[in-house]
Design a protein around this motif. Structure first.
Motif, PDB file in Angstrom:
ATOM      1  N   ILE A   8     -29.796  31.320   5.356  1.00 61.13           N
ATOM      2  CA  ILE A   8     -28.340  31.453   5.348  1.00 61.13           C
ATOM      3  C   ILE A   8     -27.931  32.837   5.818  1.00 61.13           C
ATOM      4  N   VAL A   9     -28.619  33.861   5.358  1.00 52.16           N
ATOM      5  CA  VAL A   9     -28.285  35.228   5.755  1.00 52.16           C
ATOM      6  C   VAL A   9     -28.638  35.459   7.223  1.00 52.16           C
ATOM      7  N   ARG A  10     -29.791  35.006   7.649  1.00 49.04           N
ATOM      8  CA  ARG A  10     -30.243  35.219   9.031  1.00 49.04           C
ATOM      9  C   ARG A  10     -29.378  34.484  10.030  1.00 49.04           C
ATOM     10  N   GLY A  11     -28.891  33.308   9.636  1.00 51.41           N
ATOM     11  CA  GLY A  11     -28.124  32.469  10.543  1.00 51.41           C
ATOM     12  C   GLY A  11     -28.941  31.270  10.976  1.00 51.41           C
ATOM     13  N   VAL A  59     -19.822  32.550   5.557  1.00 48.87           N
ATOM     14  CA  VAL A  59     -20.531  31.876   4.471  1.00 48.87           C
ATOM     15  C   VAL A  59     -21.794  31.206   4.999  1.00 48.87           C
ATOM     16  N   MET A  60     -21.819  30.968   6.319  1.00 50.40           N
ATOM     17  CA  MET A  60     -23.006  30.408   6.965  1.00 50.40           C
ATOM     18  C   MET A  60     -22.949  30.775   8.442  1.00 50.40           C
ATOM     19  N   PRO A  61     -23.605  31.871   8.806  1.00 48.97           N
ATOM     20  CA  PRO A  61     -23.534  32.322  10.201  1.00 48.97           C
ATOM     21  C   PRO A  61     -24.245  31.367  11.149  1.00 48.97           C
ATOM     22  N   SER A  62     -23.714  31.265  12.369  1.00 51.16           N
ATOM     23  CA  SER A  62     -24.360  30.477  13.417  1.00 51.16           C
ATOM     24  C   SER A  62     -25.217  31.396  14.273  1.00 51.16           C
ATOM     25  N   SER A  63     -26.453  30.986  14.498  1.00 48.70           N
ATOM     26  CA  SER A  63     -27.346  31.762  15.364  1.00 48.70           C
ATOM     27  C   SER A  63     -27.153  31.411  16.838  1.00 48.70           C
TER      28      SER A  63
END
Length: 334
Positions: A137-140, A272-276
């Protein structure tokens, strides 16, 4: 601060509360194999969390329910994208609860041994997978323009997330060892302190690498402060257990968990949920939240119910505050 920001903070607090309490639960389950030498000592360890483990899991239900109500897009994407690992965690928690209840229902050695194996594995696996999940979640993760997860299970097994899983596994086991030293008597208490010292040093190495990696990649001044608090508290916990101050060590290990997860949430905000795949496709506190009216109603309910829950759970821990040892375990096998 708008209501969706407030609820991001509240959900972070719920997750932190869950990991603080369930963390030593998982640790005790793992220690039934690492610390206990016989069935009596395993019963001692299980009895240290017997009155509280089910109450601790309520924090997970509350965190999940609050996420669903306050940020439905976040809930939908996370629980669909992480379906397999979260299903494994859910199955483990179900089997773990059954194991606690059914282990003592029959006196046969094989019956009890099988349930003890179940307690160990269903404590170890979630302790690992929660770190993997939050690491991702943190990394994406691969979220497309429709806010849907388009990756697969193997995308979740990246080096950063796996390191996060190892950190939560060792940290929770260390937290459990400190709790065991705080709640037991005699030889098992002394061995718990010794094991906690070793686990603390291993945790410190893994946690330093993970937290510095997180800060370098995603951090700001706020997350830096949280990281410093986590590191100082971890070494404080190690130092306190070394000199036999179990209460202080438990407090410091709890602060370590709280500060470490606070750092992760700080590095995410306002996402809240990054996109990679594309930063514009990330889920944020604004585009993933419920309506202001829904959040307003939830805020009033939380303001009334939360203090009552905290008071009740605090009372439970006070009632069952005394230490236990092998002398408190009945000789009968059943």
């Amino acid at each position: 601060m708008e209501l969706h920001d407030v609820w991001f903070v509240l959900i972070a607090v719920l997750w932190i509360g869950y990991f603080f309490l369930e963390g030593f639960d998982f640790g005790i389950g793992i220690l039934t194999k690492l610390l206990a030498r016989d069935r009596t000592e395993r019963r001692v360890l299980i009895n240290t969390i017997g009155p509280v483990w089910d109450g601790n899991e309520v924090w997970l239900l509350t965190a999940g329910g609050a996420t669903f109500a306050a940020f439905p897009e976040w809930y939908a994407t996370m629980f669909s994208g992480f379906y397999l690992p979260l299903l494994i965690i859910l199955v483990c928690l179900i089997v773990r609860g059954v194991a606690f209840e059914y282990r003592s229902k029959r006196p046969e050695e094989k019956w009890q041994t099988n349930w003890e194996h179940a307690i160990f594995w269903t404590s170890l696996i979630p302790a690992l997978l929660w770190g993997v999940a939050f690491g991702n979640i943190v990394r994406g993760v691969k979220i497309d323009k429709d806010f849907e997860y388009v990756g697969n299970f193997w995308d979740l097994l990246n080096p950063y997330a796996i390191l996060g899983g190892l950190v939560t596994l060792t940290l929770f086991t260390f937290h459990g060892a400190v709790f065991a030293s705080l709640k037991t008597l005699g030889d098992i208490r002394a061995r718990a302190r010794k094991l906690a010292l070793t686990l603390g040093l291993v945790t410190a190495v893994l946690a330093l690498v993970f937290l510095v990696w997180t800060q370098t990649d995603k951090g700001d001044s706020g997350s830096l402060i949280a990281m410093i608090v986590a590191v100082v508290a971890l070494f404080g916990a190690i130092g306190a257990i070394k000199v036999g101050r179990e209460g202080w060590s438990f407090a410091f290990s709890g602060i370590t968990i709280a500060a470490a997860f606070a750092m992760l949430f700080l590095t995410m905000f306002p996402n809240v949920m990054p996109s990679s795949l594309n930063a514009e496709w990330s889920l944020t506190v604004s585009n993933a939240s419920s309506s202001p009216y829904t959040l307003k109603i939830m805020t009033w309910l939380a303001a009334i119910a939360t203090p009552l829950v905290l008071l009740y759970q605090s009372w439970t821990y006070w009632v069952f505050r005394k230490r236990i040892g092998t002398k408190h375990i009945a000789d009968a096998a059943h």
